[in-house]
Structures are given as structure tokens and as C-alpha cells.
Design an enzyme around this catalytic site. Structure first.
Site, PDB file in Angstrom:
ATOM      1  N   ARG A 104       0.660  -1.263   0.086  1.00  0.00           N
ATOM      2  CA  ARG A 104      -0.115  -0.173   0.002  1.00  0.00           C
ATOM      3  C   ARG A 104       0.882   1.231   0.131  1.00  0.00           C
ATOM      4  O   ARG A 104       1.730   1.290   0.794  1.00  0.00           O
ATOM      5  CB  ARG A 104      -1.051   0.059   1.224  1.00  0.00           C
ATOM      6  CG  ARG A 104      -1.961   0.914   1.236  1.00  0.00           C
ATOM      7  CD  ARG A 104      -2.527   1.158   2.626  1.00  0.00           C
ATOM      8  NE  ARG A 104      -3.441   0.046   2.787  1.00  0.00           N
ATOM      9  CZ  ARG A 104      -4.698   0.330   3.234  1.00  0.00           C
ATOM     10  NH1 ARG A 104      -5.483   1.571   3.295  1.00  0.00           N
ATOM     11  NH2 ARG A 104      -5.557  -0.503   3.405  1.00  0.00           N
ATOM     12  N   THR A 108      -0.771   7.403  -1.188  1.00  0.00           N
ATOM     13  CA  THR A 108      -2.002   7.578  -1.804  1.00  0.00           C
ATOM     14  C   THR A 108      -2.894   6.395  -1.095  1.00  0.00           C
ATOM     15  O   THR A 108      -4.002   6.660  -1.336  1.00  0.00           O
ATOM     16  CB  THR A 108      -1.823   6.957  -2.960  1.00  0.00           C
ATOM     17  OG1 THR A 108      -1.300   5.744  -3.179  1.00  0.00           O
ATOM     18  CG2 THR A 108      -1.092   8.014  -4.167  1.00  0.00           C
ATOM     19  N   ASP A 200      -4.186 -10.206  12.551  1.00  0.00           N
ATOM     20  CA  ASP A 200      -3.171 -10.408  11.226  1.00  0.00           C
ATOM     21  C   ASP A 200      -2.963 -11.750  10.988  1.00  0.00           C
ATOM     22  O   ASP A 200      -1.989 -12.458  11.583  1.00  0.00           O
ATOM     23  CB  ASP A 200      -1.930  -9.286  11.597  1.00  0.00           C
ATOM     24  CG  ASP A 200      -1.260  -9.167  10.314  1.00  0.00           C
ATOM     25  OD1 ASP A 200      -0.877 -10.149   9.482  1.00  0.00           O
ATOM     26  OD2 ASP A 200      -1.191  -8.054   9.852  1.00  0.00           O
ATOM     27  N   ASP A 203       0.850 -12.247  10.280  1.00  0.00           N
ATOM     28  CA  ASP A 203       1.723 -12.330  11.541  1.00  0.00           C
ATOM     29  C   ASP A 203       1.486 -13.769  12.036  1.00  0.00           C
ATOM     30  O   ASP A 203       2.329 -14.502  12.673  1.00  0.00           O
ATOM     31  CB  ASP A 203       1.368 -11.193  12.435  1.00  0.00           C
ATOM     32  CG  ASP A 203       2.185  -9.898  11.891  1.00  0.00           C
ATOM     33  OD1 ASP A 203       3.121 -10.036  11.125  1.00  0.00           O
ATOM     34  OD2 ASP A 203       1.652  -8.807  12.495  1.00  0.00           O
TER      35      ASP A 203
HETATM   36  N1  URA Z   1      -5.665  -8.286   7.101  1.00  0.00           N
HETATM   37  C1  URA Z   1      -5.386  -9.327   8.138  1.00  0.00           C
HETATM   38  O1  URA Z   1      -4.395  -9.986   8.082  1.00  0.00           O
HETATM   39  N2  URA Z   1      -6.457  -9.007   9.028  1.00  0.00           N
HETATM   40  C2  URA Z   1      -7.351  -8.075   9.023  1.00  0.00           C
HETATM   41  O2  URA Z   1      -8.123  -8.100  10.143  1.00  0.00           O
HETATM   42  C3  URA Z   1      -7.465  -7.220   7.930  1.00  0.00           C
HETATM   43  C4  URA Z   1      -6.520  -7.492   7.020  1.00  0.00           C
END
Ligand code: URA
Length: 209
Positions: A104, A108, A200, A203
């Protein structure tokens, strides 16, 4: 309008609960994602074309069916999508695997492609784009843009957890791409996390933070 399939199979729902659990460690999380990807793939391939062949059983010749050999391409969105690939290949080991990497842009906030490698014969291949999380939909929309730009015509999208915002963005941008989801959640929070979600996914899959 794209169809949205939310899988309510008890095995998928059971495993998704443990995937969501914050106390599930990296090893178990990875194994569960792998298993759910296999189970979802079993459902997604329900419409794969068959062709009739003769097979000689120990008793006599029988008419039976085999897959018609349609070319399949699995495309994980880097990096978390990688966690779903092995589970899919358990069922379709001959499928080819492409990759799309996006980041990302901090100014922007738009997704920028940094890596794309697809299997050959893009026009005639059925693609399944995979990412565990469909949050804003930015990455999924951009990844599918990227496949279409290279000639892909038949694309499905598969994720573990989706937010309504992501589903809407996909339906708007890619009304021809059906979505296959294990859990449709409530919303996004102010940081773009799916609520309740699972945190995430990258992760948790790779043990990073
Ligand atoms: N990406 C992720 O890994 N978790 C989220 O909650 C949103 C995007």
C-alpha cells in the site's frame, strides 16, 4: 452480480473458531488454515467438468468419469495467501501456482503491484485468487485487476474471513468474480482490521509481529 458463498459446513466452522482464537499458536494456526483451505477447495471444485472414460475393472469394462483436464491456476496474494496454497494443492496437486505481490503506497494508500508471476496460458486457465482476509477489498480488487490485465477470463476468489466492506468493493469492481468465504464478519475497525476477525493473518501464519 458476483455470487457470494459462505461455507456453513460444520468442519469448516469448527476449525474457523480455533483459527480466530487468540490463544492458537503459530503451528496450530498454520495447520488449521491448511485444513480449511482443503475443505473449501473441495466445495469450490464442485462444478469442475468431467469426461466419461472406459475403465477396466477386475470384473469388466465400466464407464466412469475423470476430470476433463481444465487448466487451473492458484494465485495467492503475498504474503498471507501463501498459507492457503498447500491445503489447496493437497486436492489438486497438478494445479499451477502464480503469485501477486502488492503493497500500500503510504501517500495515496492505494495498492501498488511489486511482483506478478502467472502460469502460462492465462486466457484459457481457471484462476482461484486466495487471501485469508478480505478487509477493504483493495488488495483483492487490485490482484484481480492485474490478472485480467494479463488476459485472465475465469476467476474465483477464496478467503477465510471477509468484511462486508470488502465484499461490496469486490462486487462493484469485479461483478464476474464469485467469492467463497468461510466467515462473513461484522465490519472493519478504524485500523482496517476485520471485527471480530482473527487479527493479522500474515503475522499469525508466519509468527511475525
Ligand atoms: N488483514 C489481516 O490480516 N487482518 C485483518 O483483520 C484485515 C486485513
Amino acid at each position: 452480480m458476483a455470487k457470494v458463498y459462505v461455507f456453513d459446513h460444520p468442519l469448516i466452522q469448527h476449525k474457523i473458531t480455533y483459527i480466530r482464537d487468540k490463544n492458537t499458536g503459530t503451528k496450530e494456526f498454520r495447520e488449521l488454515v491448511d485444513e480449511v483451505a482443503t475443505l473449501m477447495m473441495f466445495e469450490i471444485t464442485r462444478d469442475m467438468p468431467l469426461e466419461e472414460v472406459d475403465v477396466e475393472t477386475p470384473v469388466r469394462v465400466a464407464k466412469s468419469n475423470v476430470l476433463a483436464g481444465k487448466k487451473l491456476g492458484i494465485v495467492p496474494i503475498l504474503r498471507a495467501g501463501i498459507g492457503m496454497v498447500d491445503g489447496i494443492l493437497n486436492l489438486i496437486p497438478a494445479a499451477k501456482v502464480g503469485h501477486v505481490g502488492l503493497y500500500r503506497d503510504p501517500k495515496t494508500l492505494l495498492p501498488v503491484e511489486y511482483y506478478v508471476k502467472l502460469p502460462p496460458d492465462v486466457e484459457n486457465r481457471d484462476f482461484i485468487v486466495v487471501d485469508p482476509m478480505l478487509a477493504t477489498g483493495g488488495s483483492a480488487v487490485a490482484a484481480i485487476d492485474s490478472l485480467k490485465k494479463r488476459g485472465a477470463k475465469h476467476i474465483k476468489f477464496m478467503c477465510l474471513i471477509a468484511a462486508p466492506e470488502g465484499v461490496e468493493a469486490m462486487q462493484k469492481a469485479h461483478p464476474d468474480v464469485d467469492m467463497f468465504i468461510a466467515g462473513l464478519d461484522e465490519k472493519l475497525d478504524e485500523k482496517g482490521y476485520i471485527v471480530p476477525g482473527l487479527g493479522d493473518a500474515g503475522d499469525r501464519l508466519f509468527g511475525t509481529k
